[in-house]
Structures are given as C-alpha cells and as structure tokens.
Design a protein around this motif. Structure first.
Motif, PDB file in Angstrom:
ATOM      1  N   GLU A  49       0.905  -1.163   0.044  1.00 34.98           N
ATOM      2  CA  GLU A  49      -0.140   0.178  -0.058  1.00 34.98           C
ATOM      3  C   GLU A  49       0.938   1.349  -0.073  1.00 34.98           C
ATOM      4  OE1 GLU A  49      -3.823  -1.950   2.686  1.00 34.98           O
ATOM      5  OE2 GLU A  49      -2.592  -0.123   3.217  1.00 34.98           O
ATOM      6  N   PHE A  85     -10.807  -3.806  -2.956  1.00 36.80           N
ATOM      7  CA  PHE A  85     -10.045  -2.649  -2.808  1.00 36.80           C
ATOM      8  C   PHE A  85     -10.741  -1.749  -1.945  1.00 36.80           C
ATOM      9  CE2 PHE A  85      -8.514   1.760  -4.121  1.00 36.80           C
ATOM     10  CZ  PHE A  85      -7.149   1.565  -3.827  1.00 36.80           C
ATOM     11  N   GLU A  88      -9.852  -2.942   1.599  1.00 33.17           N
ATOM     12  CA  GLU A  88      -8.512  -2.880   1.746  1.00 33.17           C
ATOM     13  C   GLU A  88      -8.311  -1.131   2.410  1.00 33.17           C
ATOM     14  OE1 GLU A  88      -4.214  -2.311  -0.525  1.00 33.17           O
ATOM     15  OE2 GLU A  88      -5.599  -4.243  -1.026  1.00 33.17           O
ATOM     16  N   THR A  89      -9.005  -0.376   1.520  1.00 33.76           N
ATOM     17  CA  THR A  89      -8.972   1.100   1.708  1.00 33.76           C
ATOM     18  C   THR A  89      -9.545   1.611   3.363  1.00 33.76           C
ATOM     19  OG1 THR A  89      -9.093   1.746  -0.482  1.00 33.76           O
ATOM     20  CG2 THR A  89      -9.498   3.404   1.214  1.00 33.76           C
TER      21      THR A  89
END
Length: 102
Positions: A49, A85, A88-89
C-alpha cells in the motif's frame, strides 16, 4: 485537495481532526463513516500500500472481506460488508484512526 495526489480514502486525524471519521472512495460517491469498527474479517493476504503520509509503498496485513459497523452523517447505525479494494482502503483508514501507519 489541491496539490495532493488523488486518494482512495482519508482519515480525519490525518488532517488534524481528532475524530474517528473516515471517507472512502467507493466508486460513485465517497462513503463517510463515523466511529467505524471492523467486526468481521476473512481472507487474509499481504498487500502493498501507498499512503499520502509516507513516500513509497509498504506491506500491510489485510483481509479480502470485512464487515464494518459505523454511523453515517445523520448518526444512523449501519453494518455493511465490503470486499476487494474498498475493503482494503477501509482497513487502511481505520488503522489511521487507531494511530497506525503502514
């Protein structure tokens, strides 16, 4: 924000506001979460990241699927599942709320 690269998400404390608030780009519009808590997770993986606070990319433990309890801007309670995603964010921004950088 002018002068900054586009961000997938932002935590309030990263801009000097000491509150557990995150905003996440979920495609169409950002989702704003007050007091987000990840209550369920599955599918562990190691992500690479980037962060607006640090140069380059770093490894981070993440989960493919999460469930988050949070309040919206009207203080209405929600419990919602996220994947990929966006998940994940959210994990990245919740880490920021806890004072953790990748």
């Amino acid at each position: 924000v002018d002068g900054l690269p586009p961000a997938a998400g932002l935590a309030a404390n990263m801009i000097g506001v000491n509150k557990a608030i995150i905003a996440v780009n979920a495609g169409f519009l950002p989702i704003v979460m007050l007091n987000p808590k990840i209550v369920k997770r599955s599918g562990h993986y190691l992500a690479e990241e980037g962060c607006l606070s640090l140069p380059g990319e770093r490894p981070a433990d993440r989960y493919e699927e999460i469930t988050v309890k949070y309040q919206d801007m009207d203080l209405k309670e929600h419990e919602q599942a996220f994947t990929g995603f966006v998940a994940e964010t959210i994990q990245h921004e919740v880490d920021h709320c806890k004072g953790k950088l990748i």
